[in-house]
Design a protein around this motif. Structure first.
Motif, PDB file in Angstrom:
ATOM      1  N   GLU A   1     -21.798  42.913  36.115  1.00  0.00           N
ATOM      2  CA  GLU A   1     -22.623  42.171  35.169  1.00  0.00           C
ATOM      3  C   GLU A   1     -21.952  42.291  33.812  1.00  0.00           C
ATOM      4  O   GLU A   1     -21.421  43.341  33.473  1.00  0.00           O
ATOM      5  CB  GLU A   1     -24.023  42.761  35.087  1.00  0.00           C
TER       6      GLU A   1
ATOM      7  N   HIS B   1     -24.035  37.290  32.469  1.00  0.00           N
ATOM      8  CA  HIS B   1     -23.304  36.724  33.600  1.00  0.00           C
ATOM      9  C   HIS B   1     -23.160  37.771  34.693  1.00  0.00           C
ATOM     10  O   HIS B   1     -23.236  38.970  34.424  1.00  0.00           O
ATOM     11  CB  HIS B   1     -21.912  36.271  33.153  1.00  0.00           C
ATOM     12  N   MET B   2     -22.893  37.307  35.919  1.00  0.00           N
ATOM     13  CA  MET B   2     -22.794  38.228  37.042  1.00  0.00           C
ATOM     14  C   MET B   2     -21.852  37.663  38.096  1.00  0.00           C
ATOM     15  O   MET B   2     -21.778  36.456  38.301  1.00  0.00           O
ATOM     16  CB  MET B   2     -24.186  38.407  37.656  1.00  0.00           C
TER      17      MET B   2
ATOM     18  N   TYR C   1     -21.849  33.672  37.879  1.00  0.00           N
ATOM     19  CA  TYR C   1     -23.173  33.074  37.747  1.00  0.00           C
ATOM     20  C   TYR C   1     -23.817  33.505  36.443  1.00  0.00           C
ATOM     21  O   TYR C   1     -23.688  34.655  36.032  1.00  0.00           O
ATOM     22  CB  TYR C   1     -24.071  33.497  38.917  1.00  0.00           C
TER      23      TYR C   1
ATOM     24  N   THR D   1     -27.010  34.560  34.290  1.00  0.00           N
ATOM     25  CA  THR D   1     -28.312  35.182  34.503  1.00  0.00           C
ATOM     26  C   THR D   1     -29.063  35.166  33.177  1.00  0.00           C
ATOM     27  O   THR D   1     -28.514  34.750  32.145  1.00  0.00           O
ATOM     28  CB  THR D   1     -28.163  36.646  34.976  1.00  0.00           C
ATOM     29  N   ASN D   2     -30.302  35.625  33.188  1.00  0.00           N
ATOM     30  CA  ASN D   2     -31.080  35.679  31.940  1.00  0.00           C
ATOM     31  C   ASN D   2     -30.451  36.627  30.929  1.00  0.00           C
ATOM     32  O   ASN D   2     -30.599  36.447  29.730  1.00  0.00           O
ATOM     33  CB  ASN D   2     -32.516  36.130  32.229  1.00  0.00           C
TER      34      ASN D   2
END
Length: 146
Positions: A31, A59-60, A53, A55-56
């Motif tokens: 993350e 990124h991950m 991806y 995320t809130n």
């Protein structure tokens, strides 16, 4: 995008699977938050190209494989923008093409998986305790019935 390395610092955190009895596969999860322009990022871990991806919280990226395919090691995580990942794929296809420089690199230390905790499974302990309670209750019931 040249100079991205200096333009947006990466603040990564990582997790890897370490408990063998609780997992059937090893996961490497990275993350990160980055002050970066909106661009499509990809990551290369151990030669495998993975999408990043949103995320809130940032990124991950996740890599999941059999335990034997991800042994204990320090894994290099190379971040590429769209042009960089295209150049990386060309380099993989044709080794004469120069390898691109990642916009960022990080390292994830995976200590490997091992059996942690008790030498016997907790289900066995619960079963033995249940049998002891049942036996004790049956013994008391038999004495009362006499």
């Amino acid at each position: 995008s040249s100079g991205i390395n200096a333009e947006w610092p990466l603040r990564p955190g990582s997790y890897t699977t370490t408990n063998l009895p609780l997992a059937t596969e090893t996961a490497i999860l990275v993350e990160f938050s980055a002050d970066c322009p909106d661009s499509k990022l990809s990551v290369v871990i151990g030669g495998e190209v993975l999408p990043v991806y949103a995320t809130n919280d940032g990124h991950m990226v996740t890599l999941v494989k059999e335990h034997s395919a991800l042994p204990a090691s320090s894994y290099s995580v190379d971040f590429y923008d769209e042009a960089g990942i295209a150049a990386y794929k060309n380099h993989v296809k044709d080794s004469d093409v120069a390898a691109p420089t990642p916009v960022h690199s990080a390292s994830v230390n995976h200590p490997g998986v091992s059996k942690e905790g008790l030498p016997i499974q907790t289900e066995f302990i619960v079963m033995v305790a249940s049998l002891l309670v049942w036996w004790g209750a049956n013994s008391i019931k038999a004495k009362i019935s006499e």
